[in-house]
Design a protein around this motif. Structure first.
Motif, PDB file in Angstrom:
ATOM      1  N   ALA A 116      52.559  20.703  29.502  1.00 11.54           N
ATOM      2  CA  ALA A 116      53.051  19.346  29.554  1.00 11.54           C
ATOM      3  C   ALA A 116      51.906  18.418  30.500  1.00 11.54           C
ATOM      4  CB  ALA A 116      54.320  19.285  30.608  1.00 11.54           C
ATOM      5  N   SER A 117      51.416  18.992  31.495  1.00 14.22           N
ATOM      6  CA  SER A 117      50.568  18.252  32.454  1.00 14.22           C
ATOM      7  C   SER A 117      49.176  18.278  31.617  1.00 14.22           C
ATOM      8  CB  SER A 117      50.178  18.959  33.666  1.00 14.22           C
ATOM      9  OG  SER A 117      49.733  20.225  33.646  1.00 14.22           O
ATOM     10  N   ASN A 118      48.574  19.126  30.866  1.00 11.83           N
ATOM     11  CA  ASN A 118      47.282  18.728  30.330  1.00 11.83           C
ATOM     12  C   ASN A 118      47.509  18.049  29.000  1.00 11.83           C
ATOM     13  OD1 ASN A 118      45.867  20.726  31.827  1.00 11.83           O
ATOM     14  ND2 ASN A 118      46.308  22.549  30.412  1.00 11.83           N
ATOM     15  N   LEU A 119      48.572  18.140  28.193  1.00 11.40           N
ATOM     16  CA  LEU A 119      48.790  17.123  27.093  1.00 11.40           C
ATOM     17  C   LEU A 119      48.757  15.629  27.663  1.00 11.40           C
ATOM     18  CD1 LEU A 119      51.076  18.935  24.620  1.00 11.40           C
ATOM     19  CD2 LEU A 119      48.855  18.376  24.311  1.00 11.40           C
ATOM     20  N   ALA A 120      49.609  15.429  28.736  1.00  9.09           N
ATOM     21  CA  ALA A 120      49.752  14.103  29.545  1.00  9.09           C
ATOM     22  C   ALA A 120      48.239  13.357  29.841  1.00  9.09           C
ATOM     23  CB  ALA A 120      50.703  14.382  30.318  1.00  9.09           C
ATOM     24  N   GLU A 121      47.842  14.397  30.534  1.00  7.40           N
ATOM     25  CA  GLU A 121      46.245  14.076  31.043  1.00  7.40           C
ATOM     26  C   GLU A 121      45.067  13.735  29.693  1.00  7.40           C
ATOM     27  OE1 GLU A 121      43.819  12.636  33.638  1.00  7.40           O
ATOM     28  OE2 GLU A 121      45.747  13.413  34.164  1.00  7.40           O
ATOM     29  N   TYR A 122      45.327  14.390  28.961  1.00  5.11           N
ATOM     30  CA  TYR A 122      44.559  14.271  27.694  1.00  5.11           C
ATOM     31  C   TYR A 122      44.705  12.874  27.180  1.00  5.11           C
ATOM     32  CZ  TYR A 122      42.698  14.451  22.866  1.00  5.11           C
ATOM     33  OH  TYR A 122      42.347  14.139  21.730  1.00  5.11           O
ATOM     34  N   TYR A 123      45.892  12.563  27.017  1.00  6.69           N
ATOM     35  CA  TYR A 123      46.284  11.304  26.286  1.00  6.69           C
ATOM     36  C   TYR A 123      46.433  10.052  27.019  1.00  6.69           C
ATOM     37  CZ  TYR A 123      47.815  13.524  21.765  1.00  6.69           C
ATOM     38  OH  TYR A 123      47.741  14.055  20.918  1.00  6.69           O
ATOM     39  N   PHE A 124      46.471   9.983  28.361  1.00  3.00           N
ATOM     40  CA  PHE A 124      46.689   9.037  29.303  1.00  3.00           C
ATOM     41  C   PHE A 124      45.736   8.884  30.345  1.00  3.00           C
ATOM     42  CE2 PHE A 124      50.687   9.377  27.050  1.00  3.00           C
ATOM     43  CZ  PHE A 124      50.848   8.112  26.538  1.00  3.00           C
ATOM     44  N   ASP A 125      45.423   7.638  31.032  1.00  4.40           N
ATOM     45  CA  ASP A 125      44.885   7.602  32.144  1.00  4.40           C
ATOM     46  C   ASP A 125      45.679   6.878  33.033  1.00  4.40           C
ATOM     47  OD1 ASP A 125      42.326   8.713  32.011  1.00  4.40           O
ATOM     48  OD2 ASP A 125      41.429   6.966  31.098  1.00  4.40           O
ATOM     49  N   PHE A 126      45.840   7.106  34.142  1.00  2.33           N
ATOM     50  CA  PHE A 126      46.500   6.198  35.331  1.00  2.33           C
ATOM     51  C   PHE A 126      45.808   6.089  36.756  1.00  2.33           C
ATOM     52  CE2 PHE A 126      49.738   5.468  38.419  1.00  2.33           C
ATOM     53  CZ  PHE A 126      50.311   4.383  38.113  1.00  2.33           C
ATOM     54  N   GLY A 127      45.428   5.177  37.288  1.00  6.69           N
ATOM     55  CA  GLY A 127      44.806   5.076  38.607  1.00  6.69           C
ATOM     56  C   GLY A 127      44.457   3.551  39.027  1.00  6.69           C
ATOM     57  N   PHE A 128      44.360   3.455  40.146  1.00  9.67           N
ATOM     58  CA  PHE A 128      44.046   2.469  40.755  1.00  9.67           C
ATOM     59  C   PHE A 128      42.801   2.574  41.891  1.00  9.67           C
ATOM     60  CE2 PHE A 128      48.298   1.504  39.426  1.00  9.67           C
ATOM     61  CZ  PHE A 128      48.333   0.496  38.805  1.00  9.67           C
ATOM     62  N   GLY A 129      42.080   1.292  41.832  1.00 10.53           N
ATOM     63  CA  GLY A 129      40.998   1.683  42.987  1.00 10.53           C
ATOM     64  C   GLY A 129      40.658   0.224  43.349  1.00 10.53           C
TER      65      GLY A 129
END
Length: 320
Positions: free
Chosen positions: A212-225
């Motif tokens: 679940a976490s690998n597929l989600a990380e492959y498809y999406f980016d999420f972060g702020f800086g």
């Protein structure tokens, strides 16, 4: 071994003596709050033991629980269990084979990844990274900057299904704390799940949360800086990328699983201090804010939610 719950000291010995006459062996262990934890030794007797425990909690003075007094009084229970507990039996690799196997595999993969290219004429490290990634790729220059180039998830579709899981093993390094921190959390949390729920259940939890976490990380980016030149910046949305690695998604899933079991099912045998919950959530928010550089925030979040759902599943199922 599984904890049924806790009783007042004056009731614990009465319950243990009563169920002993029914062939159910228990261990009594003092708790920090002055109560006594009641543990069942044989998980095959768990259903019967829980039935007896619930009946005893409802009516501890019932005649059915009358029995000859035990030769050991409650106030004589030693501060340490007289029998070895689940964390005391044999070497770690026998007690916690899945946890130790995951740690060992991660260390071996990282050593190959970090030092495999040091041997003359050998690119073992680079080949290891390719084999462990969710998709094989090439690094090409785009406007003078290195960028990955790959053919989607065709490797997985062609039968290389291990790639759904194996990105959890490589870690950044060798000077980074990525590997030691993840392995420390894996030892603490994975060891707890394997002790209480068993090796197969831990293996399934790791498998589900890794995919679940690998597929989600492959498809999406999420972060702020935030930086002084550009102010607040964000990276949110659909942006496939095979360049991620680490056990963090599994670790947050283990954390979420234990958190929900301890909170929703007090007799599950798990505990999660409130301070640990607070600090973990602060750390995850700091990662989202970009305080630690590039972080697999989507893997963290999806892993956490996966673990929480699996941990809460028995309560949700009964409440449905």
């Amino acid at each position: 071994m599984r904890q049924l719950g806790t009783l007042a000291a004056r009731h614990a010995e009465r319950f243990a003596a009563a169920v002993r006459t029914r062939g159910i062996a228990t261990d009594l262990r003092p708790e920090a709050d002055g109560r006594v934890g009641v543990w069942i030794n044989n998980e095959d007797q768990l259903a019967a033991a829980r039935h007896e425990f619930e009946a005893f909690e409802a009516e501890p003075t019932a005649a059915r629980f009358d029995s000859p007094p035990s030769s050991v009084a409650v106030d004589e229970i030693p501060s340490q269990p007289t029998k070895p507990g689940p964390l005391d039996r044999g070497p770690a690799w026998r007690r916690l084979p899945v946890t130790c196997g995951l740690i060992g595999a991660s260390v071996v993969v990282c050593l190959a990844l970090w030092f495999g290219n040091e041997w003359p004429g050998n690119e073992f490290g680079a080949r290891t990274r390719q084999a462990m990634s969710i998709a094989s790729y090439q690094i090409v220059a785009v406007q003078g900057l290195p960028r990955p180039e790959w053919d989607g998830l065709n490797d997985i579709r062609s039968g290389q299904i291990w790639r759904l899981v194996t990105p959890i093993f490589p870690h950044a390094g060798p000077v980074s704390l990525h590997l030691p921190l993840n392995m420390a959390w894996l030892w603490l949390l994975g060891g707890a799940v394997e002790t209480v729920r068993g090796s197969w259940r831990l293996a399934m939890l790791v498998l589900v949360s890794a995919i679940a976490s690998n597929l989600a990380e492959y498809y999406f980016d999420f972060g702020f800086g935030f930086d002084l030149a550009n102010g607040l910046k964000s990276d949110v949305g659909l942006n496939p990328n095979p360049l991620f690695l680490g056990m963090s998604g599994v670790v947050t899933a283990l954390f979420g699983f234990i958190w929900m079991r301890a909170r929703l099912i007090p007799r599950s045998g798990f505990m999660m201090p409130r301070d640990m919950v607070v600090w973990m959530l602060i750390f995850l928010l700091a990662c989202v804010a970009g305080m630690f550089g590039p972080i697999a925030n989507v893997a963290h979040g999806v892993g956490l939610l996966t673990g929480m759902l699996l941990g809460a599943a028995p309560r949700l199922w009964r409440g449905a």
